[in-house]
Structure formats: structure tokens, C-alpha cells
Design an enzyme around this catalytic site. Structure first.
Site: not given
Lengths: 503, 532
Positions: B217, B242-243, B304, B306, B308, B310, B346
């Protein structure tokens, strides 16, 4: 023989006990003829009382003068004792080894145990075959109680009293017994009140390679059929195994001689395969390595849930033939003392609301397992840790209890008992202060005079104070047939039976 | 020309609204007919188009050409929640009031203050208006810290331990970048957080990501708090993926249960989805956070990338383990409302309400995964939660249903702009007006009990009743007898409580009656404790 000869060191101080879920305890270790006791001599700390007969295997380890004994129990628990002094440790270890592998049944704890509770009802007389038949007799006129096996001479593994068709006399039964494995002629296992159909069980027919037949046998089982109706024979073995059995004098019912019967082969594995499966299962449960990534694959590789599935599927099939098809059935495998009993007893759990109550389930265990001659002594001699693997050891009864647990989980309101009840039965089948699960059949139990010399498990369990621990608060009598799902996602590992391992 | 239709569109979306409100009787309107025209203005033609609005992105609409102007009207149908006219006797929107919730936690106190700096969402557009920050940090400090945190999501308090006063603080990653940038205010700010409790001289930072991802990152301007800069902090990585990884994992779960359940190698196929492994990692992370706060007596910062996804999973699960209040029905609603909805998980992007682009890379079942973790906990602690499985399934069903406004939009500012609380019904209205259906009869209230679930693969199960509930093979024979029995048990319990109350009342009446026997044994126990 005196136990004192086997106990080289009766007492060691400053022993540290490690066991799952409890903090380590330091105390005095004592060996008696039947127990390993550890007491910290302090209030509020629970003492350890372990039956020697519960010990499956032990390991020794030494680090300097400190010895460690790891005790692996038949109920899967693993206990560790740190013993100061090498000599003491070796003495304790060899004493435990000797005491946990006594040959003579009459030296077992049940013969020495004196109950500390008041016996309200003698469990040895709670489930007499006559009483059980009494429950049926009003509805079934075509059946009778036969005492042909009174002296255990016709079939050594059958009880003195069995239920057979009225039309068949005792002489015919004697002839049939010579045609069935172990003398286990077809007897009534369950009578379905709804339509009068029955489940019978037996040993395999001894057709041999030349296709021997027995008219009395054909007559006996045909006597259970209504005019023009067909019945089902469920052979718990796959066809090829059944065919191979002919070479050893066994076999299966030929269509030509049993035209009114349809034979279905299922594949419930033989007992030593089940034992291997249990060993693998417990091994993967005990795997202490941090990397658990492969847990589900290991669980799958143990095949334990596959066995559960096969047994449940066969039981569902039997129940279906009876309830949906309205047909009578005969169930057998080879000896008729293992997979046969799993299927007949589970079919009753599915069909018969009474067997889902505490008393009804006890009666079922008594009738379908103890009286029916499941060789508990052999099958439950050792559990998953023992190195000296004997081919007659097998978790057949544990698998049955696991299957019951699966159904209980799917129908949480339909059982009067909870899973603690099943766990309690499992523990007592392997090591107990009660005589109920001693011996391999009624004849052995009679010779051992268990009724006079030991206490029945049911005498203890059926007291209100004990029963309250085993009662399911969600229970609501359900008079329906309950069809369990055998899909893989519906079956689960019975964690609490493994509770001592999983953490 | 470019700006004209935009303003038209914008002004008309409101106008549209008023039309919608008046024509709910279901009369089919021809949009063209309602076009407000000047006298003499005639429609020449119209056509369906997609208009790439430079501000709002693509809009599907119909363009009308008159002899005077171009006119675009959006064709997008509003989400059902805005049309839903259900009425409930309780208003779910009142469940969560941040001031009340912080007051319940004992805030503000000497060390923490409530700030309205984000009232107009100027400091951080994805944070709620109301934030709790260290007393010793000025608004100016907060603004400076915001410049150093991804999307301005500064460290703010989520939960404070009622006794040892350690806190759970949430934020996004620091903008360290490749060059290893520093920000004095950020460093001082974390130190101020550490100083709010003096039991331990280190602040614990949990970075939810795997170590390598955190390093990677840096290339995009992000990063993590390194020890040589943040001297008084210890950083741990929690290895949660991650997502995108989660989305693919759930897809694999779907593949083995639909349309047919993979029968022959069920367990190894289940293992190859890694779904339970991800659940394990999320739970393990949350356990660590809870343990550090409760037993380690150290304040904890969780982030994590951002902050919003994890981060929300970790803070909310840790709070569920630590604070028995969140295990009640209303408490859980508040937890979801606070850690997820108000702090800008989100939902719109992750779920894609009303968006037909299913392949969108922003989609991910992060909230579902959280609920799965809660379910795993409720399996392990069957008496600790006031709600039952149905409650969790109902929440998930309405996560996707668009029947309620609760999960619409990405953050509080967007919800405020769309007047969600005025124009839609809250899911909690449905639940709270019929609470009995969602109650666990075995619930035993235990204040101050910290739950530590076992996050071992051996104890995690696939949530069959949710993921495979449509499969006929697991369907129960009767209409859910357990639920029926639960209702009966609850009724029984209420009856007993009532009887107990009556007895106590009768007893106290007897006590006040001078003629009653003075040696009555009941006098020894003036108050009977109930376990309910």
C-alpha cells in the site's frame, strides 16, 4: 491374585496433573485396585478419580529426574502427570499398565463397586423381555414369546426369550438356527403398529457355495408376509462381499428360494474399518500443530462422516420400506451383531416415538444391543489410542450413538433426552462402575452372575436427580415419523463427544 | 450546453420526487405528458440515452427535444424503500442516538470529548457528524491529522472500557507512502490517545491487513505506523484479506452449494473455498483486540486501508465480545448502526443496491461475513445473545431487499442528503415492533462477561441454515418446530415472571399486614432473585 501385588508404589507426593480445561493441580497421587486418584487435599479443587479400565494407552517421558506420564483414555481425554523421581514414575507407569489390562472380568470394578445411593428401582428388572412383549401383545396376535433358547443352546448370543411368528414351533426354530450364522435365526425386532409390518433381524444364511436351502427358514420369514405382499431383505453388505461370504459357508438369500422377497444390498463397513476410521479421526482431532488449514480434508479423509451417512441411509431405507411401502423387512449382515443392530435400532428411532424418550431409548439399548448380543466386551475393549490393535475392537456402538446425535440435532424437539445422555452411554460402554455393558451377550452375563454381583447402570440413571441432567428442555412428544437428512451438509462432527480433545 | 442539462437533471430529480409522492395511486403516467412546457413550446422528438454526467456518472434517461431546449429526464426507478408505505408502531430510526450511546459508555469524561467538527462532513465526508476524540487534541490538531490519514478518517473512539478506561479507536491507514512521510501531529495524537490511560506504556495498533499488503500500500501512498517513528506503539498485522479475496471465497461457497450441493467431497470442497478460514482470521483478530483491551489493559487502534471494511468487522466484533449491551436486540441494532452505518461502511458499493453491474469490483460480502461471525459466536454461547438466528437472517435478507432505508447509501452524509430517515422506513421498525419473533428463549443476561469464542477451524461451521436454506434436502419436515417451541418457552417464561411478581406482591402485602405471623420464613428473603 491381590491387587497389592500389582501396585508397586501406592502413593507419590508432589505430582502435578495437567488436563484439558482445568488449571494444573499439584497433589498426592494414589493408586488403588481400580482407580488412579489425585488429591490436592484442598477444598474447592476437584479431585481426579480415573478408572484404570478407562485407560487406553500410556506414554512415559523423562526430563532429568522429572518423569511424565501421559494417559490416553478411552473417552479420548488425555491427561498428563508430572511425577518427581524416576523410580516412582516407572513404578506408577507399570502399575497402571498392569491394572488397566486385567484379563479377568471378575476383577473389574463393577464387581467391587458398592453404590452410595439408594436404589429405587433395580435396573436389572426394568426392561424384561416379557414386559416388552406385553407392550405389543395387545396388538400382535401373530407373534409369540419363545423360550427355545432358554439354556443358550440354540443360539449362544441370543437371550433366553425371543419373539417369533406364532406359526413356527420351537423345533422349526432349532432347524432354522442351524442354517443361520451363529445360530441367529430371524426374530422380531420391531413391530410397526401403524400397518402391522415388522423388522426382523438375523445372521446371514449359511447357503455356502452349493446353494444350500432350508425350508423352515423360508417358512419362518414367509410367515410374516400378508397374502400377496412382498417383503424386503436388507443385506448391510455390498453384493460382492456377500458373494465372497459363500466361500466361507455364508451367503445370502437366493431369489429362487425366496421369491416373495426383494433383496437390497447396502454397504456399511466391517468393524475393523470403522476402528481405523476412529483412529484417524482422533488423530486429526489431537493434531496440535498450529496449522489447521487441512482440518476439513483430514476430517473427510477419516471417513467417519461417510460411515455415519451410510448407516443413516440404510436405516432410512429400512424405515421407508416399512412405513411408506408397507412391507416387512429382514435385516442382516454377516453375524448380525453389528451393522444389523445399528440399522434396526436407528430405524426404530425414526419410526417409533417411544424410542425417543429416555425410558424408551434405554429399552431400545437393552433390547437391540444388550439382549441382541452386541459383543460389547470385545468391541469396546480398547479405543482409539491403543497400539495393540485387535480386529474385534470397533466403535460400532459409538457410531450408533453418533447417528442418534445427528438425528437429535436435526429434530431438537423430538427427543426427551439430550446429548449428555448419549455421551454418558458412550463413557459407560467403555469404562464403568456398573455391570450393564460387561460381557458379550446374555449367556456370558448370566454366567458372570452380573445381576447378583453388580449394579445396573439403569438403577443409577433412572433416579430423578440423575434424570434431570439428561432431560431435553425442548422436548415435546412428537408422534410422527422423523426423516433425517443424510446430505453431507446436514451431518456434523459430534464435537462434544470429542470435547476432551478439541480446544 | 454541458451544464444546462445537468442542472435540469438535478432540479428535476427533486421535481420528480414531488410527482412521485402525489401519484402513488399507481396511475401510469406518461412522463412526456408531464413535461412542463412554455406556451408555444412543442416537443419535436425524444429518445432513450445514457448521459455521462461529469458529476454524477452515467445516468440512464430520456432526452426530449423541443423547439426551445434539450431536456433530460432520468429513467432510473427509485429504490423500493422510497416507495414503501409500511407502517409500524415503533420508529426504528430512533434506535440509535450517538449522544445517548456515548453517554451510556460514560462519555464525555476527563480524557475524551464529543466534537461536532464534522457537523457538515467537512473534515471527513465518510464519517458521522459526531465524533469522540481525546480531550487534549484541539480541532486544529484534528484537521492536521486528517491530512495524514487516508480519506481523512482520523483515529476516533469507538468504545471505552467501563473500568480500566482503555479504548478501542478506529481510523484508516497513515499516508506514509514510498518516501516514508511523517506527520508530527499524527504521532502526537496517537501518543495523546495512549496517555488517556496510564496502565500500560505502549499503545497497541492492529493493522487488519496481511503484512505484505500493508507494505504494498505504500506504493499508492498508504502504509502503516513503523516502530521507529511511533516509539510508544506496537504494531501487529492481523492477516485478514481484502474485499476481493472475500468476494471470490463466497463465490466458491456458492458454487459448491448451488445449484447442487457438492456431495462426494463435501468437506474438502468446503475447505477449498477458504470461507471458514477467513471467518477464523476475522474472529481471531477481534479476539486479540478484545483481549488486549480487557486483559492487556492497553488501548487499541484498529485500521486497515480505508477503515470501513475490516476495521468495522474488528471493532464491532470486539465490542460484541466485551460489552454485553450489544448482545441485546436493541444493543445489536445500535452496534450495527454505529460501527457500520454511521462510520461509512460502503453498503451501496459493497451490495450494489439497484445497480445491475454485478461484476463491479467494489462488491464484497464484508457485512455478511460479520454477521456470520456473530452467528458463530451465538453457536458457541447459546445463552449470551438476546436474539436468535432468525434475527440475523432477517438482517441479511433486508441487507439486499431494499425494502428499508437502513442499509442504503455509503455514508451518513449521503443518507442525510437523500433524507433517508424521512423518506424510508427503518429495518429496526420491523424488528422492534415484533420482537418476540427474534428472541432467544435461552438468553441469560450477564453483565460484564467477556466472551472469547474459540476461533479454531474445528469449531467453525458452515452456516447451513443461511447459505443452503433453499435446498430442499435440508428442509425440515414440519414448519420449524424449534421456532414454535421457542415461542412457547418464551410465553412460559413470561408467565413465570408474572407469577413471581404476583407472589412477591402478595408477599409484600402480607409483610405490611401486621396480623401476619412475625416468624414467617418468607421474611428472611424480602427479595427473590430471578434468573430471567
Amino acid at each position: 491374585m491381590e491387587f497389592a501385588e500389582l501396585i508397586k508404589t501406592p502413593r507419590v507426593d508432589n505430582v502435578v496433573l495437567h488436563r484439558p480445561f482445568y488449571p494444573a493441580v499439584e497433589g498426592t497421587l494414589c493408586l488403588t485396585g481400580h482407580h488412579l486418584i489425585l488429591s490436592s487435599r484442598q477444598d474447592n479443587t476437584e479431585e481426579l478419580w480415573l478408572l484404570h479400565s478407562n485407560i487406553d494407552a500410556i506414554d512415559k517421558r523423562f526430563v532429568g529426574p522429572l518423569g511424565t506420564i501421559i494417559i490416553k483414555c478411552k473417552d479420548f481425554r488425555i491427561i498428563q502427570l508430572d511425577i518427581p523421581g524416576m523410580e516412582e514414575c516407572l513404578n506408577i507407569a507399570s502399575s497402571i499398565e498392569a491394572l488397566s489390562t486385567l484379563d479377568s472380568i471378575t476383577l473389574m470394578y463393577p464387581f467391587f463397586y458398592r453404590p452410595m445411593f439408594e436404589v429405587i428401582e433395580d435396573g436389572w428388572h426394568s426392561f424384561l423381555p416379557e414386559q416388552e412383549f406385553e407392550l405389543y401383545s395387545s396388538t400382535i396376535s401373530e407373534w409369540r414369546l419363545s423360550y427355545v433358547n432358554k439354556e443358550f443352546s440354540v443360539c449362544p448370543s441370543y437371550p433366553p426369550a425371543v419373539i417369533v411368528p406364532k406359526a413356527i414351533d420351537d423345533d422349526a426354530l432349532r432347524k432354522v438356527a442351524t442354517f443361520r450364522h451363529g445360530g441367529r435365526f430371524p426374530v422380531l425386532s420391531y413391530y410397526h403398529k401403524k400397518n402391522g409390518m415388522v423388522i426382523m433381524r438375523s445372521g446371514q444364511p449359511l447357503t455356502g457355495t452349493n446353494g444350500r436351502r432350508c425350508k423352515e427358514d423360508e417358512k419362518l420369514i414367509n410367515a410374516t408376509l400378508r397374502a400377496g405382499k412382498r417383503g424386503y431383505i436388507i443385506d448391510t453388505r455390498p453384493l460382492n462381499i456377500a458373494q465372497q461370504a459363500r466361500a466361507k459357508g455364508g451367503g445370502f438369500e437366493q431369489e429362487a428360494h425366496y421369491p416373495q422377497w426383494r433383496r437390497i444390498h447396502k454397504s456399511i463397513d466391517r468393524y475393523h474399518i470403522l476402528q481405523e476410521s476412529l483412529i484417524k479421526l482422533v488423530e486429526s482431532c489431537n493434531d496440535q500443530t498450529q496449522n489447521m488449514d487441512r482440518w476439513l480434508s483430514k476430517l473427510e479423509a477419516s471417513n467417519w462422516l461417510t460411515h455415519i451417512k451410510e448407516i443413516l441411509t440404510t436405516a432410512c431405507l429400512a424405515a421407508q420400506c416399512l412405513d411408506r411401502e408397507g412391507a416387512s423387512i429382514l435385516i442382516h449382515g454377516t453375524e448380525g451383531t453389528d451393522s444389523t443392530l445399528q440399522v434396526t435400532s436407528l430405524a426404530q428411532i425414526i419410526l417409533e416415538p417411544r424410542s425417543r424418550t429416555i425410558r424408551g431409548f434405554e429399552a431400545l439399548i437393552e433390547r437391540e444391543w444388550l439382549q441382541a448380543g452386541h459383543p460389547f466386551q470385545q468391541r469396546c475393549a480398547q479405543s482409539a489410542y491403543c497400539n495393540s490393535k485387535q480386529k474385534w475392537e470397533s466403535p460400532v456402538f459409538l457410531l450408533f450413538l453418533d447417528c442418534v446425535w445427528q438425528i437429535l440435532r436435526q429434530f431438537p424437539c423430538s427427543f426427551e433426552f439430550n446429548e449428555n445422555f448419549l455421551i454418558m452411554l458412550f463413557e459407560h460402554a467403555y469404562a464403568s462402575q456398573f455391570g450393564t455393558f460387561l460381557g458379550n451377550n446374555e449367556s456370558e452375563r448370566c454366567k458372570l452372575k452380573l445381576q447378583q454381583k453388580t449394579m445396573s447402570l439403569w438403577s443409577w440413571v433412572n433416579r430423578p436427580s440423575e434424570l434431570s441432567k439428561f432431560t431435553n428442555p425442548l422436548f415435546e412428544a412428537n408422534n410422527l415419523v422423523i426423516w433425517p437428512s443424510v446430505a453431507p451438509q446436514s451431518l456434523q462432527l459430534w464435537e462434544d463427544s470429542e470435547a476432551y480433545l478439541l480446544k | 450546453m454541458a451544464s444546462a442539462p445537468t442542472s435540469k437533471y438535478n432540479s428535476h430529480s427533486l421535481e420528480n420526487e414531488s410527482i412521485k409522492r402525489t401519484s402513488r395511486d399507481g396511475v401510469n403516467r406518461d412522463v412526456g405528458e408531464t413535461l412542463p412546457r412554455l406556451p408555444g413550446e412543442i416537443r419535436i422528438t425524444d429518445k432513450e440515452v445514457i448521459y455521462i454526467c461529469p458529476f454524477n456518472g452515467p445516468i440512464k434517461g430520456r432526452v426530449y427535444i423541443t423547439n426551445y431546449r434539450l431536456y433530460l429526464r432520468s429513467l432510473e426507478t427509485p429504490i423500493f424503500a422510497f416507495l414503501n408505505e409500511e407502517k409500524f408502531n415503533v420508529d426504528g430510526w430512533t434506535v440509535y442516538n450517538p449522544v445517548e450511546e456515548y453517554r451510556r459508555q460514560g462519555l464525555p469524561n476527563h480524557h475524551w470529548r464529543i466534537t461536532f467538527i464534522n457537523k457538515c462532513y467537512k473534515l471527513c465526508d465518510t464519517y458521522p457528524a459526531l465524533l469522540v476524540v481525546p480531550y487534549r487534541a484541539s480541532d486544529e490538531d484534528l484537521r492536521r491529522v486528517a491530512t495524514f490519514r487516508s480519506r481523512n478518517r482520523i483515529p476516533v473512539l469507538s468504545w471505552i472500557h467501563p473500568e480500566n478506561k482503555t479504548v478501542i479507536v478506529r481510523c484508516s491507514q497513515p499516508l506514509v507512502g514510498m518516501s516514508g512521510k511523517r506527520n508530527k501531529e499524527d504521532e502526537r495524537y496517537l501518543d495523546v490517545i495512549r496517555e488517556t490511560n496510564r496502565q500500560v506504556n505502549k499503545l497497541t495498533i492492529y493493522d487488519a491487513r496481511p503484512n505484505v499488503n500493508a507494505v504494498a500500500n505504500k506504493a499508492t501512498g498508504g502504509g502503516y505506523e513503523s516502530d521507529d517513528v511511533y516509539h510508544n506503539a506496537e504494531l501487529f498485522f492481523l492477516d485478514i484479506h481484502n474485499i476481493h479475496v472475500m468476494r471470490e471465497s463466497l463465490k466458491k461457497v456458492k458454487d459448491i452449494v448451488y445449484p447442487n450441493v457438492e456431495e462426494s467431497h463435501w468437506l474438502s470442497s468446503l475447505e477449498s473455498t477458504h470461507w471458514l478460514e477467513h471467518i477464523k482470521l476475522v474472529l481471531t483478530g477481534a479476539i486479540q483486540v478484545a483481549d488486549r483491551v480487557s486483559s492487556g489493559k492497553s488501548s487499541v487502534v484498529v485500521h486497515c486501508s480505508d477503515g470501513w471494511d475490516r476495521t468495522a468487522q474488528l471493532t464491532s466484533l470486539a465490542m460484541l465480545m466485551l460489552d454485553s449491551f450489544y448482545r441485546s436486540i436493541e444493543g445489536f441494532e445500535i452496534l450495527v448502526q454505529k460501527e457500520w452505518i454511521s462510520f461509512g461502511h460502503k453498503f451501496a458499493s459493497r451490495i450494489g443496491h439497484g445497480d445491475k453491474n454485478h461484476a463491479d469490483a467494489d462488491r464484497s460480502p464484508i457485512f455478511l461475513q460479520f454477521i456470520d461471525c456473530v452467528w458463530q459466536m451465538s453457536k458457541q454461547f447459546p445463552t449470551a445473545f438476546e436474539f436468535n438466528e432468525r434475527f440475523l437472517i432477517t438482517i441479511l435478507d433486508h441487507l439486499y431487499s431494499c425494502r428499508f432505508g437502513t442499509f442504503l447509501y455509503n455514508c451518513e452524509s449521503a443518507r442525510e442528503k437523500q433524507k433517508v430517515t424521512e423518506r424510508t422506513v427503518s429495518l429496526w421498525s420491523l424488528i422492534n415492533s415484533n420482537k418476540d419473533k427474534f428472541k432467544n428463549p435461552f438468553y441469560t443476561k450477564e453483565i460484564n462477561r467477556v466472551l472469547y469464542p474459540v476461533a479454531s477451524m474445528r469449531h467453525l461451521e458452515l452456516w447451513v441454515n443461511y447459505y443452503i436454506r433453499w435446498n430442499p434436502r435440508i428442509k425440515q419436515q414440519q414448519p420449524n418446530p424449534v421456532e414454535q417451541r421457542y415461542m412457547e418457552l418464551l410465553a412460559l417464561r413470561d408467565e413465570y415472571i408474572k407469577r413471581l411478581d404476583e407472589l412477591q406482591l402478595a408477599n409484600s402485602a402480607k409483610l405490611s399486614d401486621p396480623s401476619a405471623s412475625p416468624s414467617s420464613p418468607s421474611q428472611m428473603m424480602p427479595h427473590v432473585q430471578t434468573h430471567f
